[in-house]
Design a protein around this motif. Structure first.
Motif, PDB file in Angstrom:
ATOM      1  N   ASP A   1       0.939  -1.220  -0.040  1.00 43.75           N
ATOM      2  CA  ASP A   1      -0.076  -0.160   0.142  1.00 43.75           C
ATOM      3  C   ASP A   1       0.788   1.387  -0.018  1.00 43.75           C
ATOM      4  OD1 ASP A   1       1.067   0.001   2.550  1.00 43.75           O
ATOM      5  OD2 ASP A   1      -1.077  -0.206   3.644  1.00 43.75           O
ATOM      6  N   LYS A   2       0.215   2.338   0.069  1.00 42.46           N
ATOM      7  CA  LYS A   2       0.907   3.465  -0.026  1.00 42.46           C
ATOM      8  C   LYS A   2       1.776   3.720   1.126  1.00 42.46           C
ATOM      9  CE  LYS A   2       0.053   8.599  -0.821  1.00 42.46           C
ATOM     10  NZ  LYS A   2      -1.042   9.610  -1.232  1.00 42.46           N
ATOM     11  N   ALA A   3       1.536   3.299   2.281  1.00 41.79           N
ATOM     12  CA  ALA A   3       2.302   3.776   3.554  1.00 41.79           C
ATOM     13  C   ALA A   3       3.583   2.999   3.465  1.00 41.79           C
ATOM     14  CB  ALA A   3       1.440   3.489   4.786  1.00 41.79           C
ATOM     15  N   ASN A   4       3.558   1.868   2.837  1.00 38.24           N
ATOM     16  CA  ASN A   4       4.789   0.975   2.673  1.00 38.24           C
ATOM     17  C   ASN A   4       5.594   0.964   1.329  1.00 38.24           C
ATOM     18  OD1 ASN A   4       4.680  -1.204   5.168  1.00 38.24           O
ATOM     19  ND2 ASN A   4       2.492  -0.839   4.646  1.00 38.24           N
ATOM     20  N   MET A   5       5.173   1.874   0.561  1.00 36.66           N
ATOM     21  CA  MET A   5       6.205   2.065  -0.407  1.00 36.66           C
ATOM     22  C   MET A   5       7.521   2.727  -0.200  1.00 36.66           C
ATOM     23  SD  MET A   5       4.408   5.081  -2.898  1.00 36.66           S
ATOM     24  CE  MET A   5       5.322   4.614  -4.211  1.00 36.66           C
ATOM     25  N   PRO A   6       8.375   2.391  -1.031  1.00 32.84           N
ATOM     26  CA  PRO A   6       9.844   2.900  -0.990  1.00 32.84           C
ATOM     27  C   PRO A   6      10.159   4.300  -1.430  1.00 32.84           C
ATOM     28  CG  PRO A   6       9.895   1.198  -2.437  1.00 32.84           C
ATOM     29  CD  PRO A   6       8.473   1.156  -1.830  1.00 32.84           C
ATOM     30  N   GLY A   7       9.385   4.461  -2.342  1.00 35.64           N
ATOM     31  CA  GLY A   7       9.574   5.929  -3.014  1.00 35.64           C
ATOM     32  C   GLY A   7       9.131   6.950  -2.117  1.00 35.64           C
ATOM     33  N   SER A   8       9.721   8.141  -2.396  1.00 38.87           N
ATOM     34  CA  SER A   8       9.373   9.493  -1.888  1.00 38.87           C
ATOM     35  C   SER A   8       7.794   9.895  -1.780  1.00 38.87           C
ATOM     36  CB  SER A   8      10.271  10.485  -2.376  1.00 38.87           C
ATOM     37  OG  SER A   8       9.849  11.894  -1.975  1.00 38.87           O
ATOM     38  N   GLN A   9       7.321  10.075  -0.646  1.00 40.55           N
ATOM     39  CA  GLN A   9       5.823  10.342  -0.871  1.00 40.55           C
ATOM     40  C   GLN A   9       5.695  11.826  -1.511  1.00 40.55           C
ATOM     41  OE1 GLN A   9       3.349   8.723   0.392  1.00 40.55           O
ATOM     42  NE2 GLN A   9       4.565   6.987   1.034  1.00 40.55           N
ATOM     43  N   ARG A  10       6.454  12.744  -1.322  1.00 46.54           N
ATOM     44  CA  ARG A  10       6.526  13.794  -2.240  1.00 46.54           C
ATOM     45  C   ARG A  10       6.459  13.438  -3.708  1.00 46.54           C
ATOM     46  NH1 ARG A  10      11.409  17.807  -0.782  1.00 46.54           N
ATOM     47  NH2 ARG A  10      10.312  17.563   1.319  1.00 46.54           N
ATOM     48  N   GLU A  11       7.088  12.641  -4.165  1.00 50.28           N
ATOM     49  CA  GLU A  11       7.042  12.186  -5.624  1.00 50.28           C
ATOM     50  C   GLU A  11       5.949  11.725  -6.051  1.00 50.28           C
ATOM     51  OE1 GLU A  11       9.753  12.495  -8.485  1.00 50.28           O
ATOM     52  OE2 GLU A  11       9.664  14.270  -6.629  1.00 50.28           O
ATOM     53  N   VAL A  12       5.257  10.845  -5.140  1.00 50.04           N
ATOM     54  CA  VAL A  12       3.728  10.147  -5.175  1.00 50.04           C
ATOM     55  C   VAL A  12       2.928  11.292  -5.346  1.00 50.04           C
ATOM     56  CG1 VAL A  12       1.991   8.644  -4.511  1.00 50.04           C
ATOM     57  CG2 VAL A  12       4.441   8.175  -3.907  1.00 50.04           C
ATOM     58  N   GLN A  13       2.926  12.171  -4.562  1.00 50.84           N
ATOM     59  CA  GLN A  13       1.952  13.378  -4.507  1.00 50.84           C
ATOM     60  C   GLN A  13       2.251  13.971  -5.863  1.00 50.84           C
ATOM     61  OE1 GLN A  13       2.418  16.249  -1.373  1.00 50.84           O
ATOM     62  NE2 GLN A  13       1.074  17.837  -2.315  1.00 50.84           N
ATOM     63  N   ASN A  14       3.315  14.320  -6.597  1.00 53.58           N
ATOM     64  CA  ASN A  14       3.594  15.099  -7.511  1.00 53.58           C
ATOM     65  C   ASN A  14       2.939  14.295  -8.789  1.00 53.58           C
ATOM     66  OD1 ASN A  14       5.055  17.387  -6.646  1.00 53.58           O
ATOM     67  ND2 ASN A  14       6.862  16.227  -6.588  1.00 53.58           N
ATOM     68  N   ALA A  15       3.251  13.062  -8.685  1.00 50.01           N
ATOM     69  CA  ALA A  15       2.576  12.054  -9.872  1.00 50.01           C
ATOM     70  C   ALA A  15       1.143  11.982  -9.567  1.00 50.01           C
ATOM     71  CB  ALA A  15       3.244  10.922  -9.456  1.00 50.01           C
ATOM     72  N   GLU A  16       0.439  11.858  -8.596  1.00 47.01           N
ATOM     73  CA  GLU A  16      -1.074  12.114  -8.492  1.00 47.01           C
ATOM     74  C   GLU A  16      -1.456  13.335  -9.087  1.00 47.01           C
ATOM     75  OE1 GLU A  16      -1.992   9.108  -4.632  1.00 47.01           O
ATOM     76  OE2 GLU A  16      -1.288  11.109  -4.175  1.00 47.01           O
ATOM     77  N   GLU A  17      -0.748  14.410  -8.854  1.00 45.69           N
ATOM     78  CA  GLU A  17      -1.184  15.917  -9.215  1.00 45.69           C
ATOM     79  C   GLU A  17      -1.216  15.918 -10.666  1.00 45.69           C
ATOM     80  OE1 GLU A  17       0.376  18.434  -5.582  1.00 45.69           O
ATOM     81  OE2 GLU A  17       1.411  18.453  -7.347  1.00 45.69           O
TER      82      GLU A  17
END
Length: 477
Positions: A324-340
């Motif tokens: 899930d999102k909480a357990n992913m190794p990538g940067s949460q900031r990058e996930v947010q940018n991607a979702e945007e």
């Protein structure tokens, strides 16, 4: 009494540099953040609490003196702040852009833990060095005296370049060998321009070239030159090759046309940005334009791929990740940018098979999280009977990287490796099983961060210098 410039985190809120609108930035490969203005950088720096035990510094691999250069920035002493940041970091403007600060310095900021929002350390670090370049504070590398010793560095990525910088400042003769036609390693061909514009890397490479570092490019060790020949030409050798073997899918149909490796996909995109002729891009093989794209993986490389696909004009972009999102190794900031930017994340999912000689869909199996594994994260478990088909014209495998078999490739059985294939090196000196041969970065650690490669490169260079100096003292006696 002078006004206290620091400890303003209670009255001032955290503020990042302005981020370009997602609709606008997703049309190009330029960096997404604007630069801090001088007043804004000083204001945000003044939020630092000047901790007695600075956890930001402790959790930085380079142990950058963050509280002190934040204080200098708050006081408007920008050149001194830059010089302090440069003292421990060869490439502060690069780390300021691509380090996962949310997992390192900023993630361990004391005021963040107290609910006031972290100091924007990375943005200030970037601002300082960009300002230094603009004002001519980044001085040429000029050794006080030349030395006879020479070091051959295999790999022009961050570890090799950082070591070259330290060695050349002390007058050592340095030659860097690299397989690519441009130096920089993954900073040049792996990381997209929207995270790290290439002129930023090029300026540092030019600084080393102007200092006398020799670059031998398009040179594949083991083919164009032997490892033994490099050893014979230099007093010491530093291996900084990184890890470039991609982990491949094991699912049926993974050899289908349209199923590609992340490193190939990102390299083609970066070459296109340089203006190179890239046949695989022009043919559509490594181009997401108009396609339904599925990227598999949850690390920073996967984030680079999904955001690249958006910019290439993909019809849709989905990212499959088995946790899930909480357990992913990538940067949460990058996930947010991607979702945007329009990326859809499909959590708790993994590919079971690929359909079509030219891929038409991915058979996806749904997962749930079970008991923690050795890393402490919950292990994904298959949910029986929950498979479904996800349409796709391009599938990108971003599953991580493994080391190449360097002892075999280089015909050097004396080079010892671990059971994972990484090179065995002393954790203090970075010396390998071969005397006078050192290794740093991902080829020792496994796939890791640029900042760790810089740290290793600097430390190894210092140990090489110490060895040279000890030998000179013995010779004098």
């Amino acid at each position: 009494m002078a006004k206290q410039p620091m400890l303003k985190f209670i009255s001032l809120e955290r503020s990042m540099p302005t981020k370009r609108d997602a609709d606008q930035r997703s049309q190009d490969f330029h960096e997404i953040y604007a630069e801090f203005a001088k007043t804004k950088a000083a204001e945000q720096s003044s939020r630092c609490s000047q901790c007695g035990v600075p956890f930001c510094q402790n959790h930085c691999p380079l142990h950058n003196n963050i509280p002190d250069w934040l204080k200098l920035t708050a006081e408007g002493r920008l050149q001194e702040a830059y010089e302090l940041s440069q003292a421990t970091n060869t490439f502060p403007e690069i780390c300021g852009r691509i380090c996962p600060q949310d997992r390192l310095c900023e993630g361990n900021c004391v005021i963040e833990q107290s609910g006031h929002g972290t100091v924007t350390i990375g943005a200030v670090e970037k601002y300082l060095t960009d300002t230094a370049w603009e004002n001519g504070w980044v001085l040429p590398i000029q050794p006080k005296a030349e030395r006879e010793e020479s070091v051959g560095i295999i790999g022009a990525g961050p570890g090799g370049l950082a070591a070259a910088d330290v060695l050349r400042r002390q007058g050592v003769q340095v030659t860097i060998y690299d397989r690519y036609d441009r130096a920089g390693g993954l900073m040049t061909y792996g990381i997209p321009g929207f995270k790290l514009e290439k002129d930023v890397v090029a300026k540092r490479i030019a600084q080393l070239e102007n200092a006398g570092v020799q670059f031998v490019l398009n040179c594949n060790v083991g083919e164009d030159i032997t490892f033994q020949a490099i050893q014979g030409q230099h007093d010491s050798v530093l291996i900084a090759t990184g890890v470039y073997n991609s982990r491949d899918f094991q699912a049926p149909g993974s050899g289908a046309e349209g199923v590609v490796r992340a490193i190939d996909y990102l390299t083609a995109s970066n070459r296109k940005s340089f203006g190179d002729i890239v046949p695989e891009y022009e043919s559509g093989e490594l181009n997401a334009s108009g396609k339904r794209v599925v990227v598999v993986g949850g690390g920073d490389t996967a984030m680079d791929c999904v955001r690249t696909a958006i910019r290439q004009g993909a019809m849709s972009v989905k990212c499959l990740y088995r946790r899930d999102k909480a357990n992913m190794p990538g940067s949460q900031r990058e996930v947010q940018n991607a979702e945007e930017e329009g990326v859809e994340f499909v959590w708790l999912s993994a590919p079971k098979a690929f359909v079509g000689d030219s891929v038409e869909s991915v058979l996806v199996q749904k997962m749930r999280l079970g008991k923690p594994d050795a890393s402490g994260r919950q292990s994904p478990e298959l949910i029986e009977g929950a498979d479904y088909a996800e349409q796709a014209d391009l599938v990108v495998a971003a599953l991580g990287f493994t080391p190449e078999d360097l002892p075999t490739l280089w015909g050097e059985e004396a080079l010892e490796v671990t059971r994972w294939g990484t090179i065995k090196a002393d954790f203090r000196t970075h010396e390998t099983s071969i005397p006078g041969v050192y290794a740093v970065g991902d080829i020792v650690r496994g796939a890791s961060l640029v900042v760790w490669a810089i740290k290793d490169g600097r430390d190894a260079a210092e140990n090489i210098l110490e060895t040279f100096n000890s030998a000179a003292v013995l010779a004098a006696e």
